[in-house]
Design a protein around this motif. Structure first.
Motif, short mmCIF file in Angstrom:
data_model
loop_
_atom_site.label_atom_id
_atom_site.label_comp_id
_atom_site.label_asym_id
_atom_site.label_seq_id
_atom_site.Cartn_x
_atom_site.Cartn_y
_atom_site.Cartn_z
N ARG A 1 2.66 -13.57 -12.24
CA ARG A 1 2.95 -15.00 -12.31
C ARG A 1 4.42 -15.24 -11.95
N PHE A 2 4.90 -14.49 -10.94
CA PHE A 2 6.25 -14.70 -10.47
C PHE A 2 6.35 -16.10 -9.90
N SER A 3 7.52 -16.72 -10.06
CA SER A 3 7.72 -18.08 -9.58
C SER A 3 9.05 -18.17 -8.85
N GLY A 4 9.37 -19.35 -8.39
CA GLY A 4 10.62 -19.54 -7.66
C GLY A 4 10.44 -19.21 -6.20
N PHE A 5 11.54 -18.87 -5.55
CA PHE A 5 11.54 -18.60 -4.13
C PHE A 5 11.37 -17.12 -3.84
N LEU A 6 10.83 -16.81 -2.66
CA LEU A 6 10.74 -15.42 -2.24
C LEU A 6 12.16 -14.87 -2.06
N PRO A 7 12.42 -13.65 -2.50
CA PRO A 7 13.75 -13.07 -2.35
C PRO A 7 14.04 -12.71 -0.88
N SER A 8 14.96 -13.41 -0.26
CA SER A 8 15.24 -13.19 1.17
C SER A 8 15.82 -11.81 1.44
N SER A 9 16.53 -11.24 0.48
CA SER A 9 17.13 -9.92 0.71
C SER A 9 16.08 -8.83 0.90
N MET A 10 14.85 -9.07 0.46
CA MET A 10 13.77 -8.11 0.68
C MET A 10 13.56 -7.86 2.17
N PHE A 11 13.76 -8.89 2.98
CA PHE A 11 13.54 -8.78 4.42
C PHE A 11 14.75 -8.19 5.15
N ASP A 12 15.83 -7.95 4.44
CA ASP A 12 17.01 -7.30 5.03
C ASP A 12 16.96 -5.78 4.87
N ILE A 13 15.98 -5.27 4.17
CA ILE A 13 15.85 -3.82 3.98
C ILE A 13 15.40 -3.23 5.32
N PRO A 14 16.19 -2.36 5.92
CA PRO A 14 15.88 -1.90 7.28
C PRO A 14 14.60 -1.08 7.40
N THR A 15 14.12 -0.49 6.33
CA THR A 15 12.95 0.38 6.41
C THR A 15 11.67 -0.25 5.86
N ILE A 16 11.72 -1.49 5.37
CA ILE A 16 10.55 -2.08 4.71
C ILE A 16 9.41 -2.27 5.72
N ARG A 17 8.22 -1.83 5.34
CA ARG A 17 7.05 -1.95 6.20
C ARG A 17 5.97 -2.84 5.60
N ILE A 18 5.80 -2.78 4.28
CA ILE A 18 4.70 -3.48 3.63
C ILE A 18 5.22 -4.20 2.39
N ILE A 19 4.89 -5.50 2.27
CA ILE A 19 5.29 -6.28 1.11
C ILE A 19 4.09 -7.10 0.63
N TYR A 20 3.77 -6.97 -0.65
CA TYR A 20 2.72 -7.78 -1.27
C TYR A 20 3.36 -8.76 -2.24
N PHE A 21 3.25 -10.05 -1.92
CA PHE A 21 3.70 -11.13 -2.80
C PHE A 21 2.52 -12.03 -3.19
N SER A 22 1.31 -11.64 -2.88
CA SER A 22 0.14 -12.50 -3.06
C SER A 22 -0.20 -12.72 -4.54
N ASN A 23 -0.91 -13.82 -4.77
CA ASN A 23 -1.40 -14.19 -6.11
C ASN A 23 -0.28 -14.33 -7.14
N ASN A 24 0.69 -15.17 -6.81
CA ASN A 24 1.77 -15.50 -7.72
C ASN A 24 1.97 -17.01 -7.68
N LYS A 25 3.13 -17.46 -8.04
CA LYS A 25 3.43 -18.90 -8.05
C LYS A 25 4.71 -19.19 -7.27
N PHE A 26 4.93 -18.46 -6.19
CA PHE A 26 6.11 -18.69 -5.37
C PHE A 26 6.03 -20.05 -4.70
N VAL A 27 7.18 -20.68 -4.52
CA VAL A 27 7.27 -22.00 -3.88
C VAL A 27 8.29 -21.94 -2.75
N GLY A 28 8.36 -23.00 -1.99
CA GLY A 28 9.34 -23.10 -0.92
C GLY A 28 8.85 -22.46 0.35
N GLU A 29 9.79 -22.24 1.24
CA GLU A 29 9.48 -21.68 2.55
C GLU A 29 9.64 -20.16 2.56
#
Length: 82
Positions: free
Chosen positions: A29-57
Motif C-alpha cells: 500500500r505504498f503511496s505518494g510519487f514514484l521515486p525518480s532516483s530508481m531510474f537513475d540506477i545504471p544497472t536496473i533492469r526490472i522494477i515492480y511497482f504494481s498494486n500500490n497507491k502511487f499517484v502522479g506521473e
C-alpha cells in the motif's frame, strides 16, 4: 519488499545504489510519487511497482535507464503520458 502490507511513501534515496538489478515493491500500500532516483540506477533492469497507491506521473527520467526492460505499474493511480 513485495506482499508485505507496507504503507506510506517510498523515500527517493536510490542514487547510491549503483549495482541494483531488480526491485520489487508490488502488492503493498505504498503511496505518494514514484521515486525518480530508481531510474537513475545504471544497472536496473526490472522494477515492480504494481498494486500500490502511487499517484502522479511516471518520472521523466524512466526512459533514460539503459538496461530497463520491465516496468510494472498497473493498479496504481498514476496520471499523465507515457
Amino acid at each position: 519488499m513485495s506482499n508485505n502490507g507496507f504503507t506510506g511513501p517510498i523515500r527517493d534515496f536510490f542514487g547510491s545504489f549503483q549495482k541494483l538489478d531488480f526491485a520489487d515493491f508490488a502488492n503493498n500500500r505504498f503511496s505518494g510519487f514514484l521515486p525518480s532516483s530508481m531510474f537513475d540506477i545504471p544497472t536496473i533492469r526490472i522494477i515492480y511497482f504494481s498494486n500500490n497507491k502511487f499517484v502522479g506521473e511516471i518520472p521523466s527520467n524512466y526512459g533514460k535507464s539503459p538496461f530497463l526492460r520491465d516496468l510494472y505499474l498497473y493498479s496504481n493511480q498514476l496520471t499523465g503520458n507515457v
